[in-house]
Design a protein around this motif. Structure first.
Motif, PDB file in Angstrom:
ATOM      1  N   HIS A   6       0.825  -1.211   0.000  1.00 59.45           N
ATOM      2  CA  HIS A   6       0.000   0.000   0.000  1.00 59.45           C
ATOM      3  C   HIS A   6       0.856   1.257   0.000  1.00 59.45           C
ATOM      4  O   HIS A   6       1.805   1.386   0.758  1.00 59.45           O
ATOM      5  CB  HIS A   6      -0.892  -0.038   1.251  1.00 59.45           C
ATOM      6  N   THR A   7       0.526   2.188  -0.909  1.00 58.26           N
ATOM      7  CA  THR A   7       1.320   3.406  -1.043  1.00 58.26           C
ATOM      8  C   THR A   7       0.594   4.633  -0.508  1.00 58.26           C
ATOM      9  O   THR A   7       1.088   5.739  -0.629  1.00 58.26           O
ATOM     10  CB  THR A   7       1.658   3.652  -2.531  1.00 58.26           C
ATOM     11  N   GLY A   8      -0.586   4.455   0.057  1.00 57.02           N
ATOM     12  CA  GLY A   8      -1.308   5.589   0.608  1.00 57.02           C
ATOM     13  C   GLY A   8      -2.473   6.018  -0.250  1.00 57.02           C
ATOM     14  O   GLY A   8      -3.469   6.518   0.250  1.00 57.02           O
ATOM     15  N   ASN A   9      -2.367   5.854  -1.569  1.00 57.26           N
ATOM     16  CA  ASN A   9      -3.476   6.236  -2.442  1.00 57.26           C
ATOM     17  C   ASN A   9      -3.892   5.101  -3.365  1.00 57.26           C
ATOM     18  O   ASN A   9      -4.575   5.315  -4.355  1.00 57.26           O
ATOM     19  CB  ASN A   9      -3.094   7.476  -3.268  1.00 57.26           C
ATOM     20  N   ILE A  14      -5.215  -7.197  -0.591  1.00 55.74           N
ATOM     21  CA  ILE A  14      -6.601  -6.976  -0.191  1.00 55.74           C
ATOM     22  C   ILE A  14      -6.679  -6.210   1.126  1.00 55.74           C
ATOM     23  O   ILE A  14      -7.491  -5.284   1.275  1.00 55.74           O
ATOM     24  CB  ILE A  14      -7.363  -8.319  -0.105  1.00 55.74           C
ATOM     25  N   PHE A  15      -5.837  -6.541   2.096  1.00 52.75           N
ATOM     26  CA  PHE A  15      -5.936  -5.857   3.386  1.00 52.75           C
ATOM     27  C   PHE A  15      -5.514  -4.386   3.296  1.00 52.75           C
ATOM     28  O   PHE A  15      -5.810  -3.598   4.188  1.00 52.75           O
ATOM     29  CB  PHE A  15      -5.147  -6.585   4.481  1.00 52.75           C
ATOM     30  N   ASP A  16      -4.857  -3.988   2.189  1.00 54.24           N
ATOM     31  CA  ASP A  16      -4.549  -2.571   1.978  1.00 54.24           C
ATOM     32  C   ASP A  16      -5.825  -1.738   1.854  1.00 54.24           C
ATOM     33  O   ASP A  16      -5.797  -0.519   2.064  1.00 54.24           O
ATOM     34  CB  ASP A  16      -3.732  -2.384   0.694  1.00 54.24           C
ATOM     35  N   ILE A  17      -6.935  -2.382   1.479  1.00 51.79           N
ATOM     36  CA  ILE A  17      -8.203  -1.668   1.305  1.00 51.79           C
ATOM     37  C   ILE A  17      -8.624  -0.992   2.613  1.00 51.79           C
ATOM     38  O   ILE A  17      -9.262   0.061   2.587  1.00 51.79           O
ATOM     39  CB  ILE A  17      -9.299  -2.633   0.796  1.00 51.79           C
ATOM     40  N   LEU A  18      -8.261  -1.581   3.750  1.00 52.40           N
ATOM     41  CA  LEU A  18      -8.644  -0.992   5.034  1.00 52.40           C
ATOM     42  C   LEU A  18      -8.052   0.407   5.187  1.00 52.40           C
ATOM     43  O   LEU A  18      -8.759   1.370   5.522  1.00 52.40           O
ATOM     44  CB  LEU A  18      -8.188  -1.900   6.181  1.00 52.40           C
ATOM     45  N   ARG A  19      -6.755   0.536   4.967  1.00 54.09           N
ATOM     46  CA  ARG A  19      -6.111   1.857   5.060  1.00 54.09           C
ATOM     47  C   ARG A  19      -6.614   2.783   3.949  1.00 54.09           C
ATOM     48  O   ARG A  19      -6.857   3.975   4.171  1.00 54.09           O
ATOM     49  CB  ARG A  19      -4.602   1.706   4.950  1.00 54.09           C
ATOM     50  N   TYR A  20      -6.757   2.212   2.757  1.00 54.84           N
ATOM     51  CA  TYR A  20      -7.223   2.992   1.603  1.00 54.84           C
ATOM     52  C   TYR A  20      -8.578   3.623   1.906  1.00 54.84           C
ATOM     53  O   TYR A  20      -8.797   4.818   1.685  1.00 54.84           O
ATOM     54  CB  TYR A  20      -7.309   2.064   0.392  1.00 54.84           C
ATOM     55  N   GLN A  21      -9.495   2.812   2.437  1.00 49.92           N
ATOM     56  CA  GLN A  21     -10.845   3.314   2.715  1.00 49.92           C
ATOM     57  C   GLN A  21     -10.833   4.288   3.880  1.00 49.92           C
ATOM     58  O   GLN A  21     -11.530   5.291   3.871  1.00 49.92           O
ATOM     59  CB  GLN A  21     -11.790   2.138   2.992  1.00 49.92           C
ATOM     60  N   GLU A  22     -10.019   3.991   4.885  1.00 55.63           N
ATOM     61  CA  GLU A  22      -9.961   4.853   6.065  1.00 55.63           C
ATOM     62  C   GLU A  22      -9.430   6.243   5.714  1.00 55.63           C
ATOM     63  O   GLU A  22      -9.883   7.253   6.257  1.00 55.63           O
ATOM     64  CB  GLU A  22      -9.071   4.195   7.124  1.00 55.63           C
ATOM     65  N   ALA A 241     -13.809  -0.819  -0.808  1.00 54.69           N
ATOM     66  CA  ALA A 241     -13.022   0.115  -1.615  1.00 54.69           C
ATOM     67  C   ALA A 241     -13.857   1.331  -2.016  1.00 54.69           C
ATOM     68  O   ALA A 241     -13.341   2.444  -2.120  1.00 54.69           O
ATOM     69  CB  ALA A 241     -12.473  -0.592  -2.852  1.00 54.69           C
ATOM     70  N   PHE A 242     -15.148   1.124  -2.230  1.00 50.27           N
ATOM     71  CA  PHE A 242     -16.053   2.234  -2.544  1.00 50.27           C
ATOM     72  C   PHE A 242     -16.331   3.101  -1.315  1.00 50.27           C
ATOM     73  O   PHE A 242     -16.691   4.272  -1.437  1.00 50.27           O
ATOM     74  CB  PHE A 242     -17.401   1.702  -3.052  1.00 50.27           C
TER      75      PHE A 242
END
Length: 598
Positions: A6-9, A14-22, A241-242
């Motif tokens: 995960h790069t922040g944006n 799949i678990f990167d979606i948690l930070r992405y959405q947050e 993700a949405f």
């Protein structure tokens, strides 16, 4: 192997979606479950913290990356997603299994995957698993029911800063090419085979559909399919993700109430759920007085003429407005009143049902996929001109599809290639040689054709197509769908391999049949007796004759058996995605089949 994360944006695992959405769509009601008499919400921050704390529990108890954790989930609990994310964060591979699986198949999967931990949905499934695991004393078995023996406390884990730091280091080692899950599919053959999917397989699917779905962060969605089903699992990742709020239905008996309570904007479904709703309306038609029957029948006829491919004329639009006011708004009301869009997969949807729902103001589109393709291959779009009822839409971006050895109509086996396709079945090199070509094409076993404007249409399963003794090829799937357009016929299995003519096993729609019997003053007893009633059989024969009239002579049903109960997953007659297991159903009715050809 290069490790990406995960790069922040963006998200690559799949678990990167948690930070992405947050970070992008912070949601105070990300996951919602019905607890007692109200909906309890978990914010995205809470979901991430719960998942991280649980992942630390796994690390603390010496669970190692690559080990398998088996789930037997049902509906109604965000705990499955939190467990899933926790396993992903520390490199564990989840093995979701349908709770209806036979004991011998469950034992086979436990042995093959060397499972360390099993988490069951409830106490009943927990006891079933404990019995199966009697010969595997080293396996820990838990369930998700609080205050019961064997409870797995997913909500009550606490991690200290040192453990969280260790987890962050471990997460950095997880590659997008690592396995995230091992899903078992039996298909219509009934033999379980493991499908390993990577983060990359599933992420490709999610990113392909994000631009296609009309969802915004403030929307609500209702999840009422099992988490062991790859369609619903991928859909839930996409929902996150949405940034929409996911409401989990409690069980199949509360789905109707949950629609009204949640008032969702969007959902995914399987055809069987919609068929039951449609059949309910058909049954209600028979219980009305003459005037109301005529109004309802007129409404159905108007809805059946709705065109999704081009603009409807103004006179029809006026009729449709009246039909929506008098009849169809009640259908929408049963679905909460705010439902606008629905994606249907796993099996073919009868076109008249999709047409009626769309006429009611709920746009229904079909998609096509397989567990082996994570799962999406093609989907109809929601934009005008990009959807066509009776097809499964256009191939998703980044995926290739070709029709192998097409016949004169252009139909042939569907082959798929792309980043969503698994690398091969688990421990099945023999099977992988059969289903993969040397240049990487996956043979789906489905037969299809590309129609105008690149819409893909599924026509049958390759192995189900058979030849009669007169030399005629029969594709059973479209015929089965044709005969179930009758409101009196719930399920149909077309027969005739190496026989002189076509016959069928038919499961009547007993609710509609019961209503008809009352109307005709025929005494109703029980299905096992009514299928032998002369007047009942004559009524079904009338339906068959009407539907036969539109077919070529060699395709027509010459005889049929009325089955006494609906085919089910529990009896092994349907797959978990509700496709008929042909050999199993035929075995149950072999004596009756033999009599039809005697």
């Amino acid at each position: 192997m290069e490790v990406t994360h995960h790069t922040g944006n963006d998200f690559t695992r799949i678990f990167d979606i948690l930070r992405y959405q947050e970070e992008k769509y912070p949601n105070s009601k990300a996951l919602n479950e019905f607890d007692g008499n109200r909906w309890q919400s978990y914010s995205m921050n809470e979901v991430r913290q719960l998942a991280e704390s649980l992942a630390c529990w796994f690390i603390r108890n010496n669970y190692l990356p690559g080990e398998r954790i088996l789930f037997l989930p049902v509906l109604g609990n965000p705990g499955w997603m939190i467990l899933d994310f926790a396993c992903q964060m520390c490199g564990l591979i989840t093995v979701p299994v349908h709770p209806t699986l036979r004991n011998q198949d469950l034992e086979l999967i436990i042995q093959e995957t060397s499972t360390r931990l099993i988490v069951a949905a409830d106490e009943a499934i927990y006891l079933k698993v404990k019995q199966v695991c009697g010969s595997f004393p080293s396996i820990a078995v838990h369930h998700l029911i609080p205050e019961k023996e064997g409870f797995f406390p997913w909500r009550f884990q606490v991690a200290d800063p040192g453990e969280l730091a260790k987890l962050e280091d471990l997460k950095k080692q997880i590659a997008e090419t690592d396995w995230v899950t091992l899903l078992y599919t039996s298909g219509s053959s009934g033999v379980p085979k493991g499908v390993p999917l990577t983060h990359k397989n599933i992420i490709h699917n999610i990113k392909s559909i994000l631009p296609m779905l009309p969802l915004e962060p403030h929307h609500r969605v209702l999840s009422f399919l099992p988490f062991s089903h790859i369609l619903e699992r991928m859909a839930c990742y996409g929902y996150m993700a949405f940034g929409v709020a996911i409401y989990f239905s409690r069980n199949k008996d509360t789905v109707a109430h949950d629609f009204i309570s949640v008032k969702p904007f969007f959902c995914t479904s399987v055809p069987r759920v919609l068929e039951k709703m449609y059949d309910y309306m058909q049954a209600k038609l028979l219980t009305q007085n003459v005037l109301k029957r005529k109004i309802l029948q007129w409404a159905f006829d108007v809805a059946a003429r709705y065109k999704t491919e081009k603009q409807n004329p103004i006179t029809y639009t006026l009729q449709l407005g009246l039909v929506r006011l008098l009849v169809l708004r009640y259908w929408r009301k049963r679905l909460g009143g705010r439902l606008r869009y629905m994606v249907v997969g796993a099996a073919a949807l009868r076109p008249e049902i999709g047409r009626m729902l769309t006429a009611a103001g709920i746009q229904v589109v079909e998609g096509y996929g397989m567990t082996e393709t994570a799962p999406l291959i093609s989907i109809n779009r929601f934009e005008p001109g990009l959807h066509r009822l009776g097809t499964v839409g256009r191939v998703i971006p980044g995926v290739e599809v070709k029709i192998d050895q097409p016949d004169e109509s252009g139909a042939g086996e569907i082959w798929v290639r792309g980043p969503n396709v698994m690398q091969g079945y688990f421990n099945r090199p023999d099977l992988n040689k059969e289903v993969f070509t040397s240049d990487g094409w996956f043979k789906t076993g489905d037969v299809g054709v590309f129609e105008k404007n690149h819409f893909l249409k599924i026509t049958d399963r390759k192995k189900d197509i058979f030849k009669t003794s007169t030399g005629k090829y029969i594709a059973p799937q479209p015929l089965q769908q044709h005969f179930t357009t009758s409101p009196f016929i719930q399920q149909c299995l077309i027969l005739g391999f190496q026989k002189p003519f076509v016959t069928a096993l038919l499961v009547p729609n007993f609710e509609i049949l019961k209503s008809w019997c009352r109307q005709e003053h025929i005494h109703w007893t029980a299905p096992q007796y009514m299928v032998h009633n002369i007047k009942v059989r004559a009524r079904i024969q009338q339906e068959v004759d009407q539907l036969n009239a539109t077919l070529d002579g060699y395709e027509r049903i010459k005889n049929f058996v009325l089955c006494t109960q609906e085919w089910s997953v529990d009896q092994g007659e349907l797959t978990p995605s509700l496709k008929p297991v042909r050999q199993k159903i035929m075995a149950h009715y072999q004596n009756e089949i033999d009599k039809m050809y005697a």
